[in-house]
Design a protein around this motif. Structure first.
Motif, PDB file in Angstrom:
ATOM      1  N   UNK A  19       0.939  -1.198  -0.086  1.00  0.00           N
ATOM      2  CA  UNK A  19       0.014   0.044  -0.046  1.00  0.00           C
ATOM      3  C   UNK A  19       0.916   1.368   0.113  1.00  0.00           C
ATOM      4  N   UNK A  20       0.546   2.122  -0.835  1.00  0.00           N
ATOM      5  CA  UNK A  20       1.233   3.601  -1.007  1.00  0.00           C
ATOM      6  C   UNK A  20       0.436   4.591  -0.122  1.00  0.00           C
ATOM      7  N   UNK A  21      -0.665   4.213   0.203  1.00  0.00           N
ATOM      8  CA  UNK A  21      -1.658   5.351   0.790  1.00  0.00           C
ATOM      9  C   UNK A  21      -2.299   4.152   1.847  1.00  0.00           C
ATOM     10  N   UNK A  22      -2.854   4.973   2.921  1.00  0.00           N
ATOM     11  CA  UNK A  22      -3.327   4.292   3.797  1.00  0.00           C
ATOM     12  C   UNK A  22      -5.101   4.251   3.776  1.00  0.00           C
ATOM     13  N   UNK A  23      -5.626   3.380   3.429  1.00  0.00           N
ATOM     14  CA  UNK A  23      -7.063   3.390   3.201  1.00  0.00           C
ATOM     15  C   UNK A  23      -7.427   2.030   3.729  1.00  0.00           C
ATOM     16  N   UNK A  24      -8.703   2.164   4.145  1.00  0.00           N
ATOM     17  CA  UNK A  24      -9.460   1.003   4.887  1.00  0.00           C
ATOM     18  C   UNK A  24      -9.769  -0.223   3.717  1.00  0.00           C
ATOM     19  N   UNK A  25      -9.433  -1.297   3.825  1.00  0.00           N
ATOM     20  CA  UNK A  25      -9.527  -2.577   2.845  1.00  0.00           C
ATOM     21  C   UNK A  25      -8.719  -2.192   1.614  1.00  0.00           C
ATOM     22  N   UNK A  26      -7.768  -1.528   1.987  1.00  0.00           N
ATOM     23  CA  UNK A  26      -7.078  -0.962   0.600  1.00  0.00           C
ATOM     24  C   UNK A  26      -6.375  -2.154  -0.267  1.00  0.00           C
ATOM     25  N   UNK A  27      -5.897  -3.190   0.328  1.00  0.00           N
ATOM     26  CA  UNK A  27      -5.587  -4.443  -0.654  1.00  0.00           C
ATOM     27  C   UNK A  27      -6.779  -5.207  -1.000  1.00  0.00           C
ATOM     28  N   UNK A  28      -7.634  -5.483  -0.282  1.00  0.00           N
ATOM     29  CA  UNK A  28      -8.711  -6.362  -0.565  1.00  0.00           C
ATOM     30  C   UNK A  28      -9.574  -5.900  -1.624  1.00  0.00           C
ATOM     31  N   UNK A  29      -9.973  -4.715  -1.531  1.00  0.00           N
ATOM     32  CA  UNK A  29     -10.975  -4.346  -2.405  1.00  0.00           C
ATOM     33  C   UNK A  29     -10.544  -3.956  -4.007  1.00  0.00           C
ATOM     34  N   UNK A  30      -9.278  -3.428  -4.025  1.00  0.00           N
ATOM     35  CA  UNK A  30      -8.830  -3.495  -5.415  1.00  0.00           C
ATOM     36  C   UNK A  30      -8.516  -4.713  -6.013  1.00  0.00           C
ATOM     37  N   UNK A  31      -8.113  -5.541  -5.283  1.00  0.00           N
ATOM     38  CA  UNK A  31      -7.720  -6.848  -5.746  1.00  0.00           C
ATOM     39  C   UNK A  31      -8.989  -7.258  -6.205  1.00  0.00           C
ATOM     40  N   UNK A  32     -10.004  -7.464  -5.474  1.00  0.00           N
ATOM     41  CA  UNK A  32     -11.274  -8.179  -5.925  1.00  0.00           C
ATOM     42  C   UNK A  32     -11.873  -7.321  -7.185  1.00  0.00           C
ATOM     43  N   UNK A  33     -11.590  -5.981  -7.115  1.00  0.00           N
ATOM     44  CA  UNK A  33     -12.174  -5.362  -8.153  1.00  0.00           C
ATOM     45  C   UNK A  33     -11.613  -5.548  -9.451  1.00  0.00           C
ATOM     46  N   UNK A  34     -10.227  -6.116  -9.451  1.00  0.00           N
ATOM     47  CA  UNK A  34      -9.824  -6.443 -10.871  1.00  0.00           C
ATOM     48  C   UNK A  34      -9.990  -7.995 -10.991  1.00  0.00           C
ATOM     49  N   UNK A  35     -10.672  -8.602 -10.175  1.00  0.00           N
ATOM     50  CA  UNK A  35     -10.894 -10.017 -10.420  1.00  0.00           C
ATOM     51  C   UNK A  35     -10.086 -11.001  -9.922  1.00  0.00           C
ATOM     52  N   UNK A  36      -9.297 -10.349  -8.843  1.00  0.00           N
ATOM     53  CA  UNK A  36      -8.298 -11.268  -7.973  1.00  0.00           C
ATOM     54  C   UNK A  36      -8.683 -11.160  -6.389  1.00  0.00           C
ATOM     55  N   UNK A  37      -9.823 -11.885  -6.115  1.00  0.00           N
ATOM     56  CA  UNK A  37     -10.092 -11.637  -4.788  1.00  0.00           C
ATOM     57  C   UNK A  37      -9.207 -12.460  -3.765  1.00  0.00           C
ATOM     58  N   UNK A  38      -9.056 -12.075  -2.634  1.00  0.00           N
ATOM     59  CA  UNK A  38      -8.252 -12.948  -1.893  1.00  0.00           C
ATOM     60  C   UNK A  38      -8.964 -14.104  -1.374  1.00  0.00           C
ATOM     61  N   UNK A  39      -8.251 -15.323  -1.257  1.00  0.00           N
ATOM     62  CA  UNK A  39      -9.103 -16.622  -0.638  1.00  0.00           C
ATOM     63  C   UNK A  39      -9.600 -16.334   0.336  1.00  0.00           C
ATOM     64  N   UNK A  40     -10.793 -17.071   0.620  1.00  0.00           N
ATOM     65  CA  UNK A  40     -11.660 -17.117   1.761  1.00  0.00           C
ATOM     66  C   UNK A  40     -11.897 -15.561   2.302  1.00  0.00           C
TER      67      UNK A  40
END
Length: 175
Positions: A63-84
């Motif tokens: 993360x380059x900025x500090x946002x809530x769920x910053x890793x989970x949301x963008x990965x899911x948005x591009x079709x790469x959701x985190x397992x489980x």
């Protein structure tokens, strides 16, 4: 990944984890009617693939900025959701009746480096995370003939992740 994020209030009973909000990535600054999306906040995350199969990938997200769920949301948005990931994952049935040995979303903060400090804090992955990587075929080591000794395999995985993390936080890893 550089998508603005918007925090949306929700009914606490509407989310699977009991939270009262959900975050979504914004692909356009305005909706279909031209109405500007309110309260967008920039969220920049560098992502590097460390290992992959035909269906899954082990990624290093910085993360380059500090946002809530910053890793989970963008990965899911591009079709790469985190397992489980019960909140942002694609397959809710799999996350609630997990076929994996991990009972939480497969996200692990492996290395932390704070601004203006050269020290790096490393946290080796817990055993459920390591087991999940094995189940997904994301970490395979050569068979040395000693099938009873998974400790060496864990040591190899931890060394690999440690090296990847140190390269990334010190700026020598390619992104």
């Amino acid at each position: 990944i550089d998508y603005p994020l918007v925090k949306e209030e929700e009914d606490p009973d509407a989310t699977s984890d009991g939270s009262s909000f959900r975050v979504r990535a914004v692909f356009r600054a305005a909706d279909e009617d031209g109405v500007r999306v309110p309260k967008m906040k920039s969220a920049q995350t560098s992502v590097r693939v460390l290992a992959k199969t035909s269906t899954h990938a082990l990624v290093q997200a910085r993360p380059r900025t500090g946002r809530t769920h910053q890793i989970r949301v963008p990965l899911a948005a591009v079709g790469l959701p985190i397992v489980c990931d019960a909140l942002y994952g694609e397959d809710k049935a799999t996350t609630t009746t997990s076929v994996f040995s991990i009972s939480r979303h497969a996200l692990h903060a492996h290395a932390l480096k704070f601004p203006d400090d050269d020290d790096v804090v490393i946290a080796d992955p817990p055993s459920d995370f390591v087991a999940c990587l094995r189940e997904l075929g994301l970490f395979v080591v050569a068979d040395d003939g000693d099938s009873d000794d998974d400790d060496d395999d864990d040591t190899d995985l931890k060394a690999f992740l440690r090296q990847s993390s140190l390269e990334a936080v010190r700026g020598s890893g390619s992104e």
